[in-house]
Design an enzyme around this catalytic site. Structure first.
Site, PDB file in Angstrom:
ATOM      1  N   GLY A  68      -9.344  -1.053   7.301  1.00  0.00           N
ATOM      2  CA  GLY A  68      -9.299   0.132   6.368  1.00  0.00           C
ATOM      3  C   GLY A  68     -10.511   0.376   5.322  1.00  0.00           C
ATOM      4  N   HIS A  73      -6.946   2.897   8.431  1.00  0.00           N
ATOM      5  CA  HIS A  73      -6.667   3.639   7.317  1.00  0.00           C
ATOM      6  C   HIS A  73      -7.719   3.833   6.294  1.00  0.00           C
ATOM      7  CE1 HIS A  73      -6.307   0.356   4.682  1.00  0.00           C
ATOM      8  NE2 HIS A  73      -6.000  -0.494   5.753  1.00  0.00           N
ATOM      9  N   ASP A  74      -7.601   5.227   5.709  1.00  0.00           N
ATOM     10  CA  ASP A  74      -8.636   5.415   4.616  1.00  0.00           C
ATOM     11  C   ASP A  74     -10.100   5.314   4.956  1.00  0.00           C
ATOM     12  OD1 ASP A  74      -6.592   5.727   2.232  1.00  0.00           O
ATOM     13  OD2 ASP A  74      -5.898   3.695   3.227  1.00  0.00           O
TER      14      ASP A  74
END
Length: 262
Positions: free
Chosen positions: A140, A122-123
């Site tokens: 992440g 994520h991200d």
């Protein structure tokens, strides 16, 4: 508009599929997916979530793109995104997760290759012309700059940054930022040498590589802080974009810079 969609593929109502796409057997394209022109989904590919994909990408069997973040902080009801550019290749079992916080985005630029069983958490922010090796995993908020190679079975922890033209060895654990132009390896990874062969292959001439090597020697032998030493080098050669790149990278480090190994 020319499309080739296999009869077993599921394209949900609301999905936008561009021209000249090929969608193979048992693929699934979710209702909020935006798929640009000329994409190829071989078979059993899953594109879900608020995922926007550019043109000319290729997805091999069992690639799963846009799935919900695996971050335990995710709050149900949050609206998160994946944005992918043009000309990327996602091999078998590659996964790309959506962002965690409401309104946030996982981003991949152009012309990168994600080999089998690799994972983009994520991200993350992935530049162009990046290679992520088989079985390598990004936690992440990892940032990978252009022309970086991460070899197979390597893990990169959260918030780590890999600088432009860096080269990370196989079966490594990366816990600190890796400077641009460098080779790093180890568990945890440390900086070894300048990525000379990689730079040559990307068109760097001998004098340019010599300046980078000289700068790195000065950087690591300076008694000053790494940030101060990098800025001094950049200020001494204001017309050198590579030294400016190094100084900017060091100044932006949150996790700290990997040490120089023996």
């Amino acid at each position: 508009m020319s499309l080739k969609i296999h009869s077993t593929a599921i394209i949900e109502d609301g999905a936008v599929v561009g021209s000249d796409c090929v969608i193979g057997p048992y693929c699934h394209v979710g209702k909020d997916v935006r798929l640009g022109d000329g994409n190829i989904l071989h078979s059993h590919v899953s594109l879900v979530g608020l995922t926007s994909i550019g043109a000319g990408n290729e997805f091999f069997p069992y690639a799963c793109i846009g799935g919900r973040t695996e971050d335990m902080k995710f709050q149900r009801g949050s609206v998160t995104h994946v944005e992918i550019g043009n000309g990327n290749v996602f091999r078998e079992y590659c996964t790309v997760n959506s962002a965690t916080d409401d309104g946030a985005t996982t981003r991949i630029a152009d012309n990168s290759t994600f080999l089998s069983d690799s994972h983009v958490g994520h991200d993350c922010r992935i530049g162009s012309h990046v290679v992520l090796g088989c079985g390598s995993k990004l936690a992440g908020h990892v940032q990978i700059d252009d022309y970086t190679t991460v070899n197979g079975m390597t893990g990169v922890i959260q918030f780590v940054r890999l600088g432009k033209y860096s080269f990370i060895g196989a079966i490594n654990k990366v816990t600190k930022d890796i400077l641009p132009f460098m080779i790093a390896e180890g568990n945890p990874a440390v900086i070894r040498v300048v990525n000379t062969i990689g730079l040559e292959r990307k068109g760097f001439d001998a004098e340019r590589i010599r300046r980078i090597k000289s700068a790195m020697r000065e950087l690591f032998k300076s008694p000053a802080s790494l940030q101060s030493a990098a800025q001094v080098l950049a200020d001494a050669s204001p017309d050198d974009p590579d030294l400016r790149e190094i100084a900017s990278f060091v100044a932006g480090s949150q996790t700290g810079i990997a040490k120089l190994g023996a």
